[in-house]
Scaffold this motif. Structure first.
Motif, PDB file in Angstrom:
ATOM      1  N   ARG A 149       0.847  -1.198   0.000  1.00  0.00           N
ATOM      2  CA  ARG A 149       0.000   0.000   0.000  1.00  0.00           C
ATOM      3  C   ARG A 149       0.881   1.245   0.000  1.00  0.00           C
ATOM      4  NH1 ARG A 149      -4.937  -1.991   2.564  1.00  0.00           N
ATOM      5  NH2 ARG A 149      -5.275  -3.891   1.373  1.00  0.00           N
ATOM      6  N   VAL A 150       0.485   2.276  -0.768  1.00  0.00           N
ATOM      7  CA  VAL A 150       1.294   3.490  -0.855  1.00  0.00           C
ATOM      8  C   VAL A 150       0.696   4.666  -0.102  1.00  0.00           C
ATOM      9  CG1 VAL A 150       2.390   2.875  -3.031  1.00  0.00           C
ATOM     10  CG2 VAL A 150       0.253   4.150  -3.058  1.00  0.00           C
ATOM     11  N   ILE A 151      -0.621   4.674   0.102  1.00  0.00           N
ATOM     12  CA  ILE A 151      -1.271   5.802   0.776  1.00  0.00           C
ATOM     13  C   ILE A 151      -2.540   5.318   1.466  1.00  0.00           C
ATOM     14  CG2 ILE A 151      -2.655   6.569  -1.213  1.00  0.00           C
ATOM     15  CD1 ILE A 151      -1.860   9.476  -0.380  1.00  0.00           C
ATOM     16  N   ASP A 152      -2.840   5.897   2.623  1.00  0.00           N
ATOM     17  CA  ASP A 152      -4.087   5.658   3.351  1.00  0.00           C
ATOM     18  C   ASP A 152      -4.892   6.949   3.312  1.00  0.00           C
ATOM     19  OD1 ASP A 152      -4.360   3.081   4.262  1.00  0.00           O
ATOM     20  OD2 ASP A 152      -3.297   3.423   6.146  1.00  0.00           O
ATOM     21  N   LEU A 153      -6.070   6.904   2.753  1.00  0.00           N
ATOM     22  CA  LEU A 153      -6.925   8.085   2.642  1.00  0.00           C
ATOM     23  C   LEU A 153      -7.928   8.139   3.781  1.00  0.00           C
ATOM     24  CD1 LEU A 153      -7.760   7.804  -1.159  1.00  0.00           C
ATOM     25  CD2 LEU A 153      -6.018   9.229  -0.104  1.00  0.00           C
ATOM     26  N   SER A 154      -8.385   9.339   4.097  1.00  0.00           N
ATOM     27  CA  SER A 154      -9.509   9.457   5.031  1.00  0.00           C
ATOM     28  C   SER A 154     -10.760   8.936   4.336  1.00  0.00           C
ATOM     29  CB  SER A 154      -9.699  10.919   5.441  1.00  0.00           C
ATOM     30  OG  SER A 154     -10.085  11.688   4.322  1.00  0.00           O
TER      31      SER A 154
END
Length: 178
Positions: A149-154
């Motif tokens: 995974r590269v990014i965790d979004l709200s």
């Protein structure tokens, strides 16, 4: 003998069973008596005729037809650097209200995200290539801590790009200027 503090005692003393009256109430009683119930109701009766139209002085501005100019949209952030693509996920309810790595409280309704290396406050445009929808998020946390995974979004950002139902999506990332 009964006394009231608002008037001198000589005028308010009860004598021989007569009712107490102050000088103010004796002057107001004739006015109240002259207003009958019929004249009172007549003051609130509906109008039988339409009110006369309003006349406007020459040279006056008619504000009913005035439409203010639309506020200009803020400029779209310009891309500085392509960060590549990868798998994005989102985090929401369970983490809502907890402290993020930069010290602020996580708000699942804000357009924020977690990234492993980008500086806090960086703006990143996240685009879902499957539907073409994009969102600009601010980095305020570290993560994701799941391999691949590269990014965790709200949650709000994930809803904006349409990845809630699957829970993750392949996205394109761009660093943008303010």
């Amino acid at each position: 003998m009964l006394l009231f503090a608002s008037a001198p005692s000589s005028t308010l003393a009860q004598q021989d069973g007569a009712p107490l009256q102050s000088p103010q109430t004796t002057q107001q009683q004739p006015q109240a008596a002259s207003l009958s119930a019929a004249s009172f109701d007549a003051q609130f009766a509906p109008y039988n005729t339409a009110p006369s139209p309003i006349t406007v002085a020459p040279g006056a501005v008619d504000l009913t037809s005035f439409e203010p100019p639309a506020e200009p949209k803020p400029p779209e952030p310009r891309s500085i650097r392509n960060l590549g693509s990868g798998i994005a996920s989102y985090y929401g309810r369970r983490f809502n209200g907890r402290l993020t790595a930069n010290g602020e409280r996580f708000n699942m309704r804000a357009m924020t995200a977690a990234h492993k290396t980008l500086p806090f406050g960086s703006l990143v445009r996240v685009t879902n290539p499957r539907n073409g929808r994009a969102v600009t998020v601010r980095i305020n946390d570290r993560g994701p801590f799941v391999k691949g995974r590269v990014i965790d979004l709200s949650r709000a950002a994930a809803e904006e790009i349409g990845m809630i139902s699957r829970g993750h999506a392949r996205v394109d990332l761009e660093l943008v200027a303010r």
